[in-house]
Scaffold this motif. Structure first.
Motif, short mmCIF file in Angstrom:
data_model
loop_
_atom_site.label_atom_id
_atom_site.label_comp_id
_atom_site.label_asym_id
_atom_site.label_seq_id
_atom_site.Cartn_x
_atom_site.Cartn_y
_atom_site.Cartn_z
N ASN A 211 0.81 -1.22 0.00
CA ASN A 211 0.00 0.00 0.00
C ASN A 211 0.84 1.27 0.00
N ARG A 212 2.15 1.12 -0.11
CA ARG A 212 3.08 2.26 -0.02
C ARG A 212 2.74 3.34 -1.05
N ASP A 213 2.46 2.96 -2.28
CA ASP A 213 2.17 3.96 -3.32
C ASP A 213 0.90 4.75 -2.99
N ALA A 214 -0.13 4.07 -2.50
CA ALA A 214 -1.38 4.75 -2.14
C ALA A 214 -1.16 5.70 -0.96
N ILE A 215 -0.36 5.27 0.00
CA ILE A 215 -0.07 6.11 1.17
C ILE A 215 0.68 7.36 0.73
N ARG A 216 1.71 7.18 -0.07
CA ARG A 216 2.51 8.33 -0.54
C ARG A 216 1.69 9.25 -1.45
N ALA A 217 0.86 8.69 -2.29
CA ALA A 217 0.03 9.51 -3.18
C ALA A 217 -0.93 10.38 -2.39
N ASP A 218 -1.34 9.91 -1.23
CA ASP A 218 -2.28 10.67 -0.41
C ASP A 218 -1.62 11.87 0.27
N PHE A 219 -0.30 11.89 0.38
CA PHE A 219 0.40 13.03 1.00
C PHE A 219 -0.05 14.35 0.40
N ALA A 220 -0.17 14.39 -0.93
CA ALA A 220 -0.53 15.63 -1.62
C ALA A 220 -1.88 16.19 -1.17
N ASN A 221 -2.71 15.36 -0.59
CA ASN A 221 -4.03 15.81 -0.12
C ASN A 221 -3.97 16.58 1.19
N TYR A 222 -2.84 16.50 1.92
CA TYR A 222 -2.79 17.19 3.21
C TYR A 222 -1.49 17.92 3.52
N THR A 223 -0.42 17.67 2.75
CA THR A 223 0.83 18.36 3.09
C THR A 223 1.78 18.44 1.90
N ASN A 224 2.73 19.36 2.00
CA ASN A 224 3.84 19.44 1.05
C ASN A 224 5.16 19.19 1.77
N VAL A 225 5.08 18.52 2.91
CA VAL A 225 6.24 18.19 3.73
C VAL A 225 6.65 16.73 3.51
N VAL A 226 7.94 16.49 3.41
CA VAL A 226 8.45 15.11 3.36
C VAL A 226 8.66 14.68 4.82
N PRO A 227 7.96 13.63 5.26
CA PRO A 227 8.06 13.25 6.67
C PRO A 227 9.38 12.55 7.01
N VAL A 228 9.71 12.63 8.29
CA VAL A 228 10.83 11.88 8.86
C VAL A 228 10.19 10.76 9.66
N ILE A 229 10.64 9.52 9.45
CA ILE A 229 10.02 8.38 10.13
C ILE A 229 11.03 7.74 11.08
N LEU A 230 10.59 7.53 12.30
CA LEU A 230 11.39 6.86 13.30
C LEU A 230 10.65 5.62 13.76
N VAL A 231 11.32 4.47 13.72
CA VAL A 231 10.76 3.22 14.24
C VAL A 231 11.52 2.93 15.52
N SER A 232 10.77 2.72 16.60
CA SER A 232 11.39 2.49 17.90
C SER A 232 10.61 1.47 18.69
N GLU A 233 11.19 1.04 19.81
CA GLU A 233 10.53 0.11 20.71
C GLU A 233 10.19 0.85 22.00
N VAL A 234 8.97 0.66 22.49
CA VAL A 234 8.57 1.26 23.75
C VAL A 234 9.23 0.45 24.86
N VAL A 235 10.10 1.11 25.64
CA VAL A 235 10.80 0.40 26.70
C VAL A 235 10.27 0.73 28.10
N LYS A 236 9.60 1.83 28.24
CA LYS A 236 9.00 2.17 29.53
C LYS A 236 7.86 3.13 29.34
#
Length: 142
Positions: free
Chosen positions: A117-142
């Motif tokens: 679904n990556r293409d659909a998700i990215r295509a939807d960006f234009a509907n709400y922003t002109n910002v390229v997001p920064v993505i952080l994947v982390s583990e909840v430790v506390k």
């Protein structure tokens, strides 16, 4: 009457045990992460502030995030949406316009759900922003 009262109490107790495990302030006054969140994978999608950048929070909240959440299915525990208000340092620019966060049980299941679904998700960006997001994947430790 006594049976009805006992049954009502049991149903209420079951509700609070099942659904009422909200984050409570600790005795020290600090808010702590719900124990049930420990070990979850947290995907933070951060939209940095910059001059000329726009963000439609209503669309993001009502369309984009629910769409992505739908792709994640039962792996999704919850998601949150944050609207940036200010920097933590006085007289400094806002660091992020918004942050969307998904809490999931399995990173590999998240990746498997997002990949087709990556293409659909990215295509939807234009509907709400002109910002390229920064993505952080982390583990909840506390």
């Amino acid at each position: 009457m006594k049976f009805t009262l006992i049954l009502s109490f049991l149903l209420l107790a079951t509700f609070f045990v099942s659904f009422g495990q909200e984050k409570q302030p600790s005795k020290s006054g600090n808010n702590e992460v719900n124990v049930a969140e420990k070990g979850l994978t947290k995907i933070s999608i951060m939209y940095p502030f910059a001059e000329g950048k726009t963000f439609n929070m209503e669309y993001y909240e009502t369309k984009h995030m629910p769409m992505v959440a739908g792709y994640l299915g039962a792996n999704l525990v919850k998601y949150t949406i944050e609207k940036g208000l200010a920097s933590g340092i006085p007289n400094q620019p806002l660091p992020f316009l918004a942050i969307g966060t998904f809490y999931v049980k399995s990173l590999s299941e998240y990746q498997a759900a997002v990949a087709p679904n990556r293409d659909a998700i990215r295509a939807d960006f234009a509907n709400y922003t002109n910002v390229v997001p920064v993505i952080l994947v982390s583990e909840v430790v506390k």
